[in-house]
Design an enzyme around this catalytic site. Structure first.
Site, PDB file in Angstrom:
ATOM      1  N   ARG A  21      25.322   8.995  -1.412  1.00 41.14           N
ATOM      2  CA  ARG A  21      24.990   8.359   0.117  1.00 41.14           C
ATOM      3  C   ARG A  21      25.962   7.333   0.163  1.00 41.14           C
ATOM      4  O   ARG A  21      26.599   7.238   1.424  1.00 41.14           O
ATOM      5  CB  ARG A  21      23.760   7.960  -0.075  1.00 41.14           C
ATOM      6  CG  ARG A  21      22.406   8.859   0.191  1.00 41.14           C
ATOM      7  CD  ARG A  21      21.086   8.311   0.128  1.00 41.14           C
ATOM      8  NE  ARG A  21      19.949   9.363   0.639  1.00 41.14           N
ATOM      9  CZ  ARG A  21      18.851   9.113   0.725  1.00 41.14           C
ATOM     10  NH1 ARG A  21      18.324   7.991   0.353  1.00 41.14           N
ATOM     11  NH2 ARG A  21      17.893  10.062   0.638  1.00 41.14           N
ATOM     12  N   SER A  60       0.709  -1.203   0.002  1.00 39.75           N
ATOM     13  CA  SER A  60       0.031   0.110   0.106  1.00 39.75           C
ATOM     14  C   SER A  60       0.993   1.296   0.044  1.00 39.75           C
ATOM     15  O   SER A  60       0.281   2.266   0.369  1.00 39.75           O
ATOM     16  CB  SER A  60      -0.925   0.001   1.183  1.00 39.75           C
ATOM     17  OG  SER A  60       0.007   0.004   2.436  1.00 39.75           O
ATOM     18  N   HIS A 103      18.741   1.397   4.568  1.00 43.96           N
ATOM     19  CA  HIS A 103      17.835   2.238   4.267  1.00 43.96           C
ATOM     20  C   HIS A 103      16.829   1.886   3.012  1.00 43.96           C
ATOM     21  O   HIS A 103      15.675   1.867   3.021  1.00 43.96           O
ATOM     22  CB  HIS A 103      18.419   3.658   4.178  1.00 43.96           C
ATOM     23  CG  HIS A 103      17.432   4.696   3.416  1.00 43.96           C
ATOM     24  ND1 HIS A 103      16.290   4.965   4.487  1.00 43.96           N
ATOM     25  CD2 HIS A 103      16.966   5.469   2.559  1.00 43.96           C
ATOM     26  CE1 HIS A 103      15.494   6.127   3.764  1.00 43.96           C
ATOM     27  NE2 HIS A 103      15.946   6.182   2.743  1.00 43.96           N
ATOM     28  N   GLU A 135      19.220  17.731  -2.331  1.00 42.74           N
ATOM     29  CA  GLU A 135      20.045  16.570  -1.448  1.00 42.74           C
ATOM     30  C   GLU A 135      20.977  15.933  -2.200  1.00 42.74           C
ATOM     31  O   GLU A 135      21.435  16.367  -3.340  1.00 42.74           O
ATOM     32  CB  GLU A 135      18.576  15.261  -1.263  1.00 42.74           C
ATOM     33  CG  GLU A 135      17.693  15.965  -0.469  1.00 42.74           C
ATOM     34  CD  GLU A 135      16.451  14.914  -0.130  1.00 42.74           C
ATOM     35  OE1 GLU A 135      16.968  13.687  -0.189  1.00 42.74           O
ATOM     36  OE2 GLU A 135      15.256  15.523   0.107  1.00 42.74           O
ATOM     37  N   ALA A 176       4.053   3.102  -4.641  1.00 42.18           N
ATOM     38  CA  ALA A 176       3.780   2.271  -5.857  1.00 42.18           C
ATOM     39  C   ALA A 176       2.689   1.496  -6.135  1.00 42.18           C
ATOM     40  O   ALA A 176       1.812   1.471  -6.971  1.00 42.18           O
ATOM     41  CB  ALA A 176       5.125   1.515  -6.050  1.00 42.18           C
ATOM     42  N   LEU A 231      10.399   7.914  -4.463  1.00 40.35           N
ATOM     43  CA  LEU A 231       9.050   8.358  -4.352  1.00 40.35           C
ATOM     44  C   LEU A 231       8.496   8.579  -5.810  1.00 40.35           C
ATOM     45  O   LEU A 231       7.500   8.219  -6.288  1.00 40.35           O
ATOM     46  CB  LEU A 231       8.636   9.339  -3.484  1.00 40.35           C
ATOM     47  CG  LEU A 231       8.755   9.188  -1.949  1.00 40.35           C
ATOM     48  CD1 LEU A 231       8.590  10.606  -1.457  1.00 40.35           C
ATOM     49  CD2 LEU A 231       8.106   7.992  -1.639  1.00 40.35           C
ATOM     50  N   HIS A 279      21.373   4.782   4.493  1.00 40.82           N
ATOM     51  CA  HIS A 279      21.411   6.122   4.550  1.00 40.82           C
ATOM     52  C   HIS A 279      22.582   6.755   5.819  1.00 40.82           C
ATOM     53  O   HIS A 279      22.281   6.091   6.782  1.00 40.82           O
ATOM     54  CB  HIS A 279      19.982   6.494   5.128  1.00 40.82           C
ATOM     55  CG  HIS A 279      19.423   7.979   5.260  1.00 40.82           C
ATOM     56  ND1 HIS A 279      19.997   9.012   5.784  1.00 40.82           N
ATOM     57  CD2 HIS A 279      18.823   8.495   4.065  1.00 40.82           C
ATOM     58  CE1 HIS A 279      19.533  10.187   5.489  1.00 40.82           C
ATOM     59  NE2 HIS A 279      18.861   9.647   4.406  1.00 40.82           N
ATOM     60  N   GLU A 308      10.087  -0.276  -4.467  1.00 39.94           N
ATOM     61  CA  GLU A 308      11.193  -0.867  -3.800  1.00 39.94           C
ATOM     62  C   GLU A 308      11.580  -2.344  -4.263  1.00 39.94           C
ATOM     63  O   GLU A 308      12.686  -2.530  -4.070  1.00 39.94           O
ATOM     64  CB  GLU A 308      11.474  -0.513  -2.197  1.00 39.94           C
ATOM     65  CG  GLU A 308      12.587  -0.694  -1.747  1.00 39.94           C
ATOM     66  CD  GLU A 308      12.863  -0.499  -0.281  1.00 39.94           C
ATOM     67  OE1 GLU A 308      13.951  -0.458   0.264  1.00 39.94           O
ATOM     68  OE2 GLU A 308      11.713   0.568   0.180  1.00 39.94           O
ATOM     69  N   ARG A 353      21.157   4.715  -5.365  1.00 43.52           N
ATOM     70  CA  ARG A 353      20.040   5.527  -5.606  1.00 43.52           C
ATOM     71  C   ARG A 353      20.634   7.039  -5.368  1.00 43.52           C
ATOM     72  O   ARG A 353      20.832   7.234  -3.973  1.00 43.52           O
ATOM     73  CB  ARG A 353      18.879   4.927  -4.614  1.00 43.52           C
ATOM     74  CG  ARG A 353      17.787   5.765  -4.904  1.00 43.52           C
ATOM     75  CD  ARG A 353      16.623   5.122  -3.995  1.00 43.52           C
ATOM     76  NE  ARG A 353      16.708   5.462  -2.374  1.00 43.52           N
ATOM     77  CZ  ARG A 353      16.406   6.372  -1.905  1.00 43.52           C
ATOM     78  NH1 ARG A 353      15.476   7.167  -2.353  1.00 43.52           N
ATOM     79  NH2 ARG A 353      16.672   6.437  -0.499  1.00 43.52           N
TER      80      ARG A 353
END
Length: 541
Positions: free
Chosen positions: A293, A31, A352, A131, A34, A393, A247, A376, A387
């Site tokens: 990252r 839910s 993460h 970011e 995606a 998102l 992360h 994911e 990534r």
């Protein structure tokens, strides 16, 4: 390297003549962004069941703080977004998949706005954040650092207004149901109704990641890799399972669960310092705190080793209007008596985001007929080996819609659609000594953190594979009748796939760093794995 310990085709016993049967045109599992977007799109073509193992608000999407990366600002373009994403992906990205992401992205954001998504604005234009990996400000956010919560709320409210969609909460998918090499739905367990078979003309897997395999993680408790394991048992091909992104900055308070400190904090000017107060990222990358990252996580890891510390610190005291821009993080820190206007925030890396997953094409189709995958749990090729922040998102919106549309349009080609057929499973009962499930879970998370974490090497990966095989020998042979047992079996299966992939990928690339093989391969490759009853081994492609 030994082959992977084989797993049973189905984890539980069932018989379609004695079990509740539910029919739908399209079944969506998960839910988050995606799954929700896929369900909305598929509903235009037929009936849809959208199910989740917990509550709808428990998805990883709702936990996201940063935002949605999209080329919607002045001076930006899809071409520039493409260039940044490919650069961060370390040469392993699928260029066409990234092109689709960046070209469709702005339309998906505008669509969200038409559904009531409360994007943050300044002087009538998007208030965009920056970011790691991005060459300029392009991250759309809502309610400061509550973007994920607002996105999940917007999608779920739209879903509830959408015809032909039924929502099933607290419904656990034990296995994907297959007949003659085609996915026809799922074997599920509901807290109220027990075992049920959900029959579907097309099935879309959007079950999220597996961060709970590691001791330190930003993921919600539901992220145990269930969908990945079920897809593997059903015969779908998985790709690059060793590519887990860590992360760099999660709140470190001894004894407390790790909580994300958004990368957007560094995008607004926060600096990282060690326990001596020294800013250190300038020594590791020209972009300092806004490096990709994988670079930041390894730099922190090395700094902790060099200083003998448990954490480094984020200095946010120079960030303008921090408490307004990041209200959720401000409250989180206050809960632990950290005053962000005066104090440093202790942080360390955590597992993460699963970059690898079920191999899919540009429309979300997997190698298993009747099964689609997005979000994911899918390996679209967008992220390559690392990534870029806030692309996930957007990926859920873009490729969730594509998977929902393709699944819906493909219903016409399914003979008889969803129909109940005679199918059953009966596992032979094991006589081996049962192990304590809680102890296995805790021990597994510890060994994955130590040996299959930010820094890896062959001898520890081999040791990990042997440990996992031992636990699997006494656990995967059992037939459980509760979620904790199935989750443990799924954790072991996915952890073993990750360890096998990390052993097979002997070079370093992106989030996968082998200190015994630090040089990046001249020609990056993918690592594929498909279940084989005679013994499963990953292959390079």
């Amino acid at each position: 390297m030994p082959t992977l310990v084989d797993t049973r085709r189905f984890l539980s016993d069932f018989d379609s003549t004695r079990t509740g049967n539910v029919l739908t045109d399209v079944l969506v599992i998960g839910s988050g962004v995606a799954g929700a977007r896929a369900a909305i799109e598929a509903s235009a073509y037929g009936s849809v069941i959208l199910l989740t193992k917990g509550r709808f608000e428990d998805s990883a999407t709702a936990w996201a703080q940063g935002g949605i990366a999209a080329a919607v600002g002045a001076g930006d373009s899809p071409a520039r977004h493409l260039e940044d994403t490919l650069r961060v992906g370390c040469g392993l990205s699928d260029r066409r998949a990234v092109e689709i992401l960046v070209e469709e992205g702005p339309r998906r954001v505008e669509e969200l706005l038409s559904w009531g998504f409360p994007v943050d604005r300044a002087d009538g234009t998007y208030e965009l954040g920056r970011e790691g990996g991005h060459s300029l400000n392009r991250v759309v956010h809502a309610s400061g650092d509550r973007t994920g919560w607002e996105l999940a709320r917007t999608l779920h409210e739209h879903l509830r207004r959408t015809e032909h969609v039924r929502l099933f909460e607290q419904c656990y998918v034990i296995d994907l149901l297959t007949i003659e090499g085609r996915c026809v739905g799922a074997v599920t367990f509901h807290q109220k109704y027990g075992h049920q078979l959900i029959w579907a003309g097309q099935t879309i897997l959007a079950s999220g990641g597996c961060g709970q395999l590691w001791r330190e993680t930003t993921n919600p408790p539901s992220s145990t890799g269930d969908g990945l394991a079920a897809a593997f048992r059903a015969g779908a091909t998985l790709r690059d399972m060793e590519l887990m992104q860590f992360h760099p900055t999660t709140l470190y308070v001894a004894g407390a669960a790790r909580a994300l400190i958004s990368e957007a904090v560094r995008g607004e000017g926060a600096q990282m310092v060690d326990r001596g107060g020294h800013r250190f990222m300038t020594a590791y990358h020209p972009d300092a705190e806004l490096a990709p990252r994988d670079v930041v996580s390894r730099a922190i890891h090395q700094r902790l080793l060099d200083t003998g510390s448990n954490c480094v610190y984020l200095d946010v005291r120079q960030v303008r209007d921090f408490t307004h821009r990041f209200p959720q993080i401000t409250r989180l820190c206050a809960d632990f008596q950290i005053d962000v206007t005066n104090d440093l925030i202790p942080v360390r890396p955590s597992a993460h985001y699963m970059i690898g997953g079920v191999l899919v094409d540009l429309d979300g189709r997997t190698s298993l007929p009747g099964l689609y995958c997005c979000g994911e749990s899918a390996s679209t090729g967008i992220h390559g080996a690392n990534r870029m922040a806030s692309n996930s998102l957007l990926e859920g919106l873009v490729f969730g819609r594509r998977a929902g549309e393709k699944a819906g349009k493909s219903l016409a080609g399914v003979a008889n659609g969803a129909a109940v057929k005679r199918v059953s499973s009966r596992n032979q009962r094991s006589t081996r000594t049962p192990l304590d499930l809680g102890d296995i879970t805790n021990s597994l998370r510890s060994v994955m953190w130590r040996n299959v974490g930010i820094i890896r090497r062959r001898d520890r990966l081999v040791e990990t594979a042997e440990i996992l095989d031992f636990w699997a020998h006494y656990t995967l042979d059992k037939t459980f009748d509760e979620v904790s047992g199935w989750e443990t079996q799924n954790r072991l299966t996915v952890a073993r796939l990750i360890a096998a992939g990390a052993l097979e990928r002997e070079e370093s690339i992106g989030v996968h760093y082998r200190e015994d093989a630090p040089d990046v391969a001249a020609k990056p490759c993918h690592i594929l794995v498909t279940r084989n009853d005679e013994g499963t081994k990953p292959t390079r492609a």
